[in-house]
Design an enzyme around this catalytic site. Structure first.
Site, PDB file in Angstrom:
ATOM      1  N   CYS A 115     -19.725  41.090  -3.529  1.00  0.00           N
ATOM      2  CA  CYS A 115     -20.265  39.751  -3.765  1.00  0.00           C
ATOM      3  C   CYS A 115     -20.494  39.025  -2.443  1.00  0.00           C
ATOM      4  O   CYS A 115     -21.327  38.138  -2.343  1.00  0.00           O
ATOM      5  CB  CYS A 115     -19.329  38.955  -4.652  1.00  0.00           C
ATOM      6  SG  CYS A 115     -17.645  39.028  -4.066  1.00  0.00           S
ATOM      7  N   GLU A 127     -15.758  32.871 -10.870  1.00  0.00           N
ATOM      8  CA  GLU A 127     -16.198  33.296  -9.533  1.00  0.00           C
ATOM      9  C   GLU A 127     -17.457  34.124  -9.702  1.00  0.00           C
ATOM     10  O   GLU A 127     -17.426  35.176 -10.328  1.00  0.00           O
ATOM     11  CB  GLU A 127     -15.099  34.123  -8.880  1.00  0.00           C
ATOM     12  CG  GLU A 127     -13.827  33.339  -8.630  1.00  0.00           C
ATOM     13  CD  GLU A 127     -14.080  32.149  -7.729  1.00  0.00           C
ATOM     14  OE1 GLU A 127     -14.470  32.345  -6.579  1.00  0.00           O
ATOM     15  OE2 GLU A 127     -13.927  31.008  -8.195  1.00  0.00           O
TER      16      GLU A 127
HETATM   17  N1  LIG Z   1     -17.374  35.409  -6.375  1.00  0.00           N
HETATM   18  C1  LIG Z   1     -16.629  36.479  -6.407  1.00  0.00           C
HETATM   19  O1  LIG Z   1     -15.474  36.469  -6.005  1.00  0.00           O
HETATM   20  C2  LIG Z   1     -17.182  37.755  -6.969  1.00  0.00           C
HETATM   21  C3  LIG Z   1     -16.465  38.934  -6.796  1.00  0.00           C
HETATM   22  C4  LIG Z   1     -16.973  40.124  -7.337  1.00  0.00           C
HETATM   23  C5  LIG Z   1     -18.169  40.119  -8.029  1.00  0.00           C
HETATM   24  N2  LIG Z   1     -18.844  38.959  -8.167  1.00  0.00           N
HETATM   25  C6  LIG Z   1     -20.124  38.947  -8.861  1.00  0.00           C
HETATM   26  O2  LIG Z   1     -20.066  39.804 -10.005  1.00  0.00           O
HETATM   27  C7  LIG Z   1     -21.348  40.348 -10.286  1.00  0.00           C
HETATM   28  C8  LIG Z   1     -21.226  41.837 -10.467  1.00  0.00           C
HETATM   29  O3  LIG Z   1     -20.312  42.152 -11.463  1.00  0.00           O
HETATM   30  P1  LIG Z   1     -20.726  42.579 -12.941  1.00  0.00           P
HETATM   31  O4  LIG Z   1     -22.023  43.295 -12.911  1.00  0.00           O
HETATM   32  O5  LIG Z   1     -19.544  43.289 -13.515  1.00  0.00           O
HETATM   33  O6  LIG Z   1     -20.898  41.152 -13.631  1.00  0.00           O
HETATM   34  P2  LIG Z   1     -21.103  40.812 -15.185  1.00  0.00           P
HETATM   35  O7  LIG Z   1     -21.198  39.342 -15.275  1.00  0.00           O
HETATM   36  O8  LIG Z   1     -22.199  41.625 -15.754  1.00  0.00           O
HETATM   37  O9  LIG Z   1     -19.764  41.324 -15.902  1.00  0.00           O
HETATM   38  C9  LIG Z   1     -18.493  40.826 -15.553  1.00  0.00           C
HETATM   39  C10 LIG Z   1     -17.574  40.925 -16.760  1.00  0.00           C
HETATM   40  O10 LIG Z   1     -18.038  40.032 -17.778  1.00  0.00           O
HETATM   41  C11 LIG Z   1     -18.174  40.723 -18.993  1.00  0.00           C
HETATM   42  N3  LIG Z   1     -19.237  40.080 -19.784  1.00  0.00           N
HETATM   43  C12 LIG Z   1     -20.557  40.390 -19.829  1.00  0.00           C
HETATM   44  N4  LIG Z   1     -21.210  39.553 -20.676  1.00  0.00           N
HETATM   45  C13 LIG Z   1     -20.280  38.687 -21.162  1.00  0.00           C
HETATM   46  C14 LIG Z   1     -20.329  37.579 -22.049  1.00  0.00           C
HETATM   47  N5  LIG Z   1     -21.465  37.193 -22.598  1.00  0.00           N
HETATM   48  N6  LIG Z   1     -19.179  36.912 -22.296  1.00  0.00           N
HETATM   49  C15 LIG Z   1     -18.012  37.278 -21.712  1.00  0.00           C
HETATM   50  N7  LIG Z   1     -17.906  38.336 -20.868  1.00  0.00           N
HETATM   51  C16 LIG Z   1     -19.025  39.028 -20.599  1.00  0.00           C
HETATM   52  C17 LIG Z   1     -18.468  42.140 -18.599  1.00  0.00           C
HETATM   53  O11 LIG Z   1     -18.205  43.031 -19.662  1.00  0.00           O
HETATM   54  C18 LIG Z   1     -17.535  42.308 -17.409  1.00  0.00           C
HETATM   55  O12 LIG Z   1     -16.219  42.577 -17.838  1.00  0.00           O
HETATM   56  C19 LIG Z   1     -22.209  39.929  -9.105  1.00  0.00           C
HETATM   57  O13 LIG Z   1     -22.978  38.821  -9.474  1.00  0.00           O
HETATM   58  C20 LIG Z   1     -21.196  39.549  -8.032  1.00  0.00           C
HETATM   59  O14 LIG Z   1     -21.683  38.646  -7.065  1.00  0.00           O
HETATM   60  C21 LIG Z   1     -18.380  37.774  -7.667  1.00  0.00           C
END
Ligand SMILES: NC(=O)c1ccc[n+]([C@@H]2O[C@H](COP(=O)([O-])OP(=O)(O)OC[C@H]3O[C@@H](n4cnc5c(N)ncnc54)[C@H](O)[C@@H]3O)[C@@H](O)[C@H]2O)c1
Length: 523
Positions: free
Chosen positions: A319, A285
């Site tokens: 989001c 997501e």
């Molecule tokens: N579609 C939805 O339902 C929804 C809901 C909430 C947030 N979001 C999205 O999330 C983003 C914001 O959240 P964020 O800043 O925490 O996102 P992010 O992608 O930076 O991090 C999300 C998670 O992924 C981990 N991560 C980072 N790099 C990784 C890698 N290379 N491999 C595996 N895991 C890794 C992070 O440590 C964290 O736990 C925005 O883009 C927002 O739109 C989407």
């Protein structure tokens, strides 16, 4: 287990009541910080302080000190979960559901404390912090019920004489849950509870910005009765998430976060190493660029507050937040003027102040990113809100809410997910042109429409690619069981969190067809 009563959403607090406010202010005053967050595998806890999570409104305040999971911890957590999986998978669905319902009760008992922790760790203002706790409770209660129903299999298969057909759903194995910080309880709990309700074992990697909240997700599930070995906690950064997702014994990756990371995980899941006995499934997501269409007949008294709430609530860090408004040219100037007035009146301040509309952003990098986009918007278009004119509070990662118009079609401000309080307004000839612009985007998470004409509503509904379209209302605040949530196109794999179908991602269907015409029965 007795049959559960029908699902209902956990009611949020009525913050206009002095008693509710006192309860919350007492809870934040008595919060014991920092929270110590261990790497927690089975009964083994290893504390550490390599990861430091701080209050975005007062970065000198340490909210949580967490151990950082090593590659060895990832291996140990997956091996422990793998061993625990068969017993949890064969636990009756009703008993698994009962554990989730007890976890919900545990959260309910400490609602104020948890809202206070969400507020401190992620600067969510009170109403949103309370709603985050309620949503975590909702996911537990909703998936508990839905998993029991799913466990009964498909009741509608044809059963001709002499044949018995059965379709049942089996859990897949170890599920890696990789969560973002912006719904620090609700989202990890949603992904973990869906996996657990359907009989999978879980290894949770919470966001590095919110490990304290992650600890409470694991603690609630364990206290509720999920075996310690079936729910591990691995605080860490992106590298821990990547190692976990890559692990050959991880069957399912449940990820919510940015598009860049989601796409990387999709590639990880597609890599099938020699000897693999299962295809990795991924539920991803991701982000969006959410547009609200305002037609010429829209009621601005309704549209303006709803757009302001959607774009600037939690400083635009949901989001589902509104990023672009596509307004009929006849209303453009009036809408920009009214939005500017409304936004000038928003209070930027600390999350714990009940009057705050726009809290600080999650971290310094977010503040810098948003300021860069605001500067670009000022250079390329016209700011309707005074640039730099607003006094921001000291100390935290504050940004001024910004409304820009007149941006060129190829502006990054119209394309990138800024994830902050920046709203772009564009003038369109008509609703069809607005739909064309929405359709041109590669992402399709949420969208909105303000129109008083039912035919226009139908037309936009028919053309809209987004996962969640909201008509004549704010575009944030999806509720479990009411608005199953998730994006299309590059915004996600199209799952609907908070809906029944979501559970299908965590199971594999098995069909058994038996010839029931006995020829020489052996008893
Ligand atoms: N579609 C939805 O339902 C929804 C809901 C909430 C947030 N979001 C999205 O999330 C983003 C914001 O959240 P964020 O800043 O925490 O996102 P992010 O992608 O930076 O991090 C999300 C998670 O992924 C981990 N991560 C980072 N790099 C990784 C890698 N290379 N491999 C595996 N895991 C890794 C992070 O440590 C964290 O736990 C925005 O883009 C927002 O739109 C989407």
């Amino acid at each position: 287990m007795d049959t559960l009563p029908p699902f209902r959403n956990e009611p949020t607090l009525e913050l206009r009541r002095p008693a509710a406010r006192t309860q919350l202010t007492d809870a934040v005053a008595s919060l014991e910080l920092p929270v110590r967050v261990p790497v927690w595998i089975g009964e083994e806890r290893r504390d550490g302080d390599e990861l430091v999570s701080t209050d975005p409104g007062d970065p000198d305040r340490v909210v949580a000190l967490a151990a950082r999971a090593t590659p060895g911890d990832v291996d140990a957590a997956v091996a422990t979960a793998q061993n625990a999986f068969p017993a949890w998978a064969s636990t009756p669905a009703a008993d698994r559901a009962a554990a989730l319902v007890r976890a919900a009760a545990w959260l309910r008992e400490r609602r104020a404390t948890l809202a206070a922790l969400v507020l401190r760790e992620t600067a969510k203002p009170w109403a949103d912090a309370d709603a985050d706790v309620c949503e975590a409770i909702d996911f537990l209660e909703f998936y508990a019920r839905a998993a029991v129903e799913l466990d009964a299999g498909d009741p509608d298969l044809l059963q001709p004489p002499g044949e018995r057909n059965e379709l049942r759903y089996a859990p897949r194995g170890v599920c890696a849950v990789i969560a973002p910080w912006n719904f620090p309880l609700a989202i990890p709990m949603g992904m973990a509870s869906a996996a657990l309700a359907t009989g999978n074992a879980v290894v949770l990697k919470p966001a590095e910005q919110a490990p304290g909240c992650g600890l409470y997700v694991a603690a609630a599930l364990r206290t509720g009765g999920v075996p310690a070995e079936a729910i591990a906690l691995l605080p860490g950064e992106g590298d821990a998430g990547a190692a976990l997702a890559r692990h050959p014994d991880v069957a399912t990756i449940a990820f919510t976060g940015s598009g860049a990371v989601g796409l990387e995980l999709l590639r990880t899941a597609a890599d099938v190493p020699p000897g693999a006995r299962q295809l990795k499934r991924i539920v991803a997501e991701m982000g969006g660029k959410n547009c609200v269409i305002v037609d010429a007949d829209a009621d601005l008294d309704e549209a303006v507050p709803a757009i302001v709430e959607s774009a600037f609530g939690y400083a635009g860090q949901k989001c589902s937040a509104a990023a672009r408004v596509l307004v009929h040219e006849a209303l453009h100037d009036a809408l920009v003027e009214r939005l500017a007035g409304a936004v000038e009146g928003l209070q930027v301040g600390p999350a714990e102040d009940f009057a705050t509309d726009v809290p600080p952003l999650i971290e310094r990098a977010a503040q810098e990113r948003v300021n860069r986009y605001a500067e670009r918007a000022a250079a390329e278009g016209t700011l309707a809100t005074a640039a730099g004119g607003r006094e921001l509070p000291d100390g935290g990662w504050y940004c001024a809410p910004t409304v820009a118009s007149g941006l060129p079609d190829d502006s990054d401000v119209l394309r990138d997910e800024i994830f902050g309080p920046v709203l772009a307004v564009e003038s369109v000839r008509d609703v069809e042109e607005a739909c064309d612009r929405v359709d041109a985007l590669p992402v399709a998470l949420t969208g909105g429409l303000f129109s008083r004409n039912p035919r226009t509503v139908q037309r936009v509904v028919a053309r809209s690619p987004v996962g969640n379209l909201y008509v004549n209302r704010a575009i944030t605040g999806a509720m479990v069981g009411r608005q199953p949530f998730g994006g299309n196109r590059l915004s996600g794999t199209g799952t609907k969190a908070g809906g029944r179908d979501y559970l299908l991602h965590f199971v594999e269907p098995r069909v058994v067809s038996e010839n029931t015409v006995r020829h020489g029965l052996v008893v």
